[in-house]
Design a protein around this motif. Structure first.
Motif, mmCIF file in Angstrom:
data_model
loop_
_atom_site.group_PDB
_atom_site.id
_atom_site.type_symbol
_atom_site.label_atom_id
_atom_site.label_comp_id
_atom_site.label_asym_id
_atom_site.label_seq_id
_atom_site.Cartn_x
_atom_site.Cartn_y
_atom_site.Cartn_z
ATOM 1 N N GLN A 171 -18.131 10.930 -29.771
ATOM 2 C CA GLN A 171 -16.923 10.390 -29.132
ATOM 3 C C GLN A 171 -16.953 10.628 -27.624
ATOM 4 O OE1 GLN A 171 -15.224 8.353 -31.554
ATOM 5 N NE2 GLN A 171 -13.415 9.259 -30.664
ATOM 6 N N ARG A 172 -17.255 11.848 -27.220
ATOM 7 C CA ARG A 172 -17.285 12.197 -25.791
ATOM 8 C C ARG A 172 -18.329 11.368 -25.045
ATOM 9 N NH1 ARG A 172 -14.848 17.206 -24.052
ATOM 10 N NH2 ARG A 172 -13.118 17.498 -25.469
ATOM 11 N N LEU A 173 -19.505 11.211 -25.633
ATOM 12 C CA LEU A 173 -20.559 10.448 -24.970
ATOM 13 C C LEU A 173 -20.197 8.975 -24.841
ATOM 14 C CD1 LEU A 173 -23.776 12.011 -26.528
ATOM 15 C CD2 LEU A 173 -22.718 12.539 -24.328
ATOM 16 N N SER A 174 -19.408 8.467 -25.767
ATOM 17 C CA SER A 174 -19.027 7.056 -25.706
ATOM 18 C C SER A 174 -18.050 6.767 -24.562
ATOM 19 C CB SER A 174 -18.428 6.596 -27.033
ATOM 20 O OG SER A 174 -17.161 7.180 -27.246
ATOM 21 N N TYR A 175 -17.467 7.806 -23.970
ATOM 22 C CA TYR A 175 -16.543 7.636 -22.854
ATOM 23 C C TYR A 175 -17.204 7.809 -21.489
ATOM 24 C CZ TYR A 175 -12.836 7.856 -26.338
ATOM 25 O OH TYR A 175 -12.027 7.611 -27.414
ATOM 26 N N PHE A 176 -18.514 8.044 -21.463
ATOM 27 C CA PHE A 176 -19.201 8.202 -20.174
ATOM 28 C C PHE A 176 -19.056 6.936 -19.339
ATOM 29 C CE2 PHE A 176 -22.575 11.780 -20.577
ATOM 30 C CZ PHE A 176 -21.604 12.653 -21.003
ATOM 31 N N ASP A 177 -18.974 7.121 -18.027
ATOM 32 C CA ASP A 177 -18.858 6.002 -17.100
ATOM 33 C C ASP A 177 -19.920 6.162 -16.020
ATOM 34 O OD1 ASP A 177 -17.838 3.708 -15.940
ATOM 35 O OD2 ASP A 177 -16.394 4.821 -14.721
ATOM 36 N N PRO A 178 -20.846 5.268 -15.859
ATOM 37 C CA PRO A 178 -20.941 3.981 -16.556
ATOM 38 C C PRO A 178 -21.265 4.194 -18.032
ATOM 39 C CG PRO A 178 -22.883 4.329 -15.199
ATOM 40 C CD PRO A 178 -21.954 5.463 -14.920
ATOM 41 N N PRO A 179 -20.881 3.221 -18.856
ATOM 42 C CA PRO A 179 -21.062 3.371 -20.305
ATOM 43 C C PRO A 179 -22.534 3.464 -20.700
ATOM 44 C CG PRO A 179 -19.855 1.348 -19.762
ATOM 45 C CD PRO A 179 -20.247 1.979 -18.489
ATOM 46 N N LEU A 180 -22.786 4.237 -21.723
ATOM 47 C CA LEU A 180 -24.134 4.380 -22.263
ATOM 48 C C LEU A 180 -24.371 3.286 -23.304
ATOM 49 C CD1 LEU A 180 -24.098 8.234 -22.839
ATOM 50 C CD2 LEU A 180 -25.193 6.998 -20.962
ATOM 51 N N ILE A 181 -25.522 2.674 -23.248
ATOM 52 C CA ILE A 181 -25.872 1.644 -24.218
ATOM 53 C C ILE A 181 -26.525 2.327 -25.413
ATOM 54 C CG2 ILE A 181 -27.294 -0.409 -24.614
ATOM 55 C CD1 ILE A 181 -26.988 -0.959 -21.580
ATOM 56 N N ASP A 182 -26.132 1.932 -26.607
ATOM 57 C CA ASP A 182 -26.663 2.516 -27.843
ATOM 58 C C ASP A 182 -26.525 4.036 -27.849
ATOM 59 O OD1 ASP A 182 -27.374 0.087 -29.000
ATOM 60 O OD2 ASP A 182 -29.377 0.122 -28.109
ATOM 61 N N VAL A 183 -25.328 4.514 -27.565
ATOM 62 C CA VAL A 183 -25.094 5.953 -27.446
ATOM 63 C C VAL A 183 -25.528 6.710 -28.697
ATOM 64 C CG1 VAL A 183 -22.677 5.895 -28.216
ATOM 65 C CG2 VAL A 183 -23.454 7.705 -26.692
ATOM 66 N N GLU A 184 -25.371 6.109 -29.872
ATOM 67 C CA GLU A 184 -25.729 6.806 -31.106
ATOM 68 C C GLU A 184 -27.234 7.046 -31.233
ATOM 69 O OE1 GLU A 184 -25.479 2.449 -31.848
ATOM 70 O OE2 GLU A 184 -24.049 3.883 -31.076
#
Length: 122
Positions: free
Chosen positions: A89-102
């Motif tokens: 969840q925390r990584l999905s809120y990074f800015d700029p957004p991370l692609i394929d965070v999972e």
């Protein structure tokens, strides 16, 4: 001294682990963070640094600075699942957004066992 290899299923409590050179990038050990919020916040901070470094890294909670396995007190199944879910969840809120965070991270919960092979439960 024992060598920790990736995908290891258990660690012996009280043993000193050498982090295998096959784990590229940086690693950090923590022995004083046992609450789930502290683990999540620390992971978020280091994940940001690992991403900016382009080498990645590994975080170990439950090892002291010398690599001695001490485990985490009170880390039950509910807390493990909470940590695993909330790091994503925390990584999905990074800015700029991370692609394929999972696909950028994984969380391994490794059992800590005693010399007789019994799981250490604090």
């Amino acid at each position: 001294q024992m060598t920790y290899e990736h995908n290891q299923h258990a660690m012996l409590r009280g043993y000193v682990y050498h982090i295998a050179s096959s784990l590229r990038g940086k690693y950090k050990c923590f022995d004083n963070i046992s609450d789930v919020i502290g683990i999540i916040q620390t992971t978020e901070m280091y994940a940001n640094a690992f991403l900016n470094d382009n080498q990645g890294g590994v975080l170990f909670f439950g090892l002291d600075a010398k690599g001695t396995c001490i485990g985490l007190s009170g880390m039950n199944q509910t807390k493990r699942e909470y940590v695993q879910h909330n790091i994503g969840q925390r990584l999905s809120y990074f800015d700029p957004p991370l692609i394929d965070v999972e696909h950028l991270y994984h969380v391994d919960m490794i059992k800590v066992i005693d010399m007789d092979g019994f799981e250490f439960i604090d």
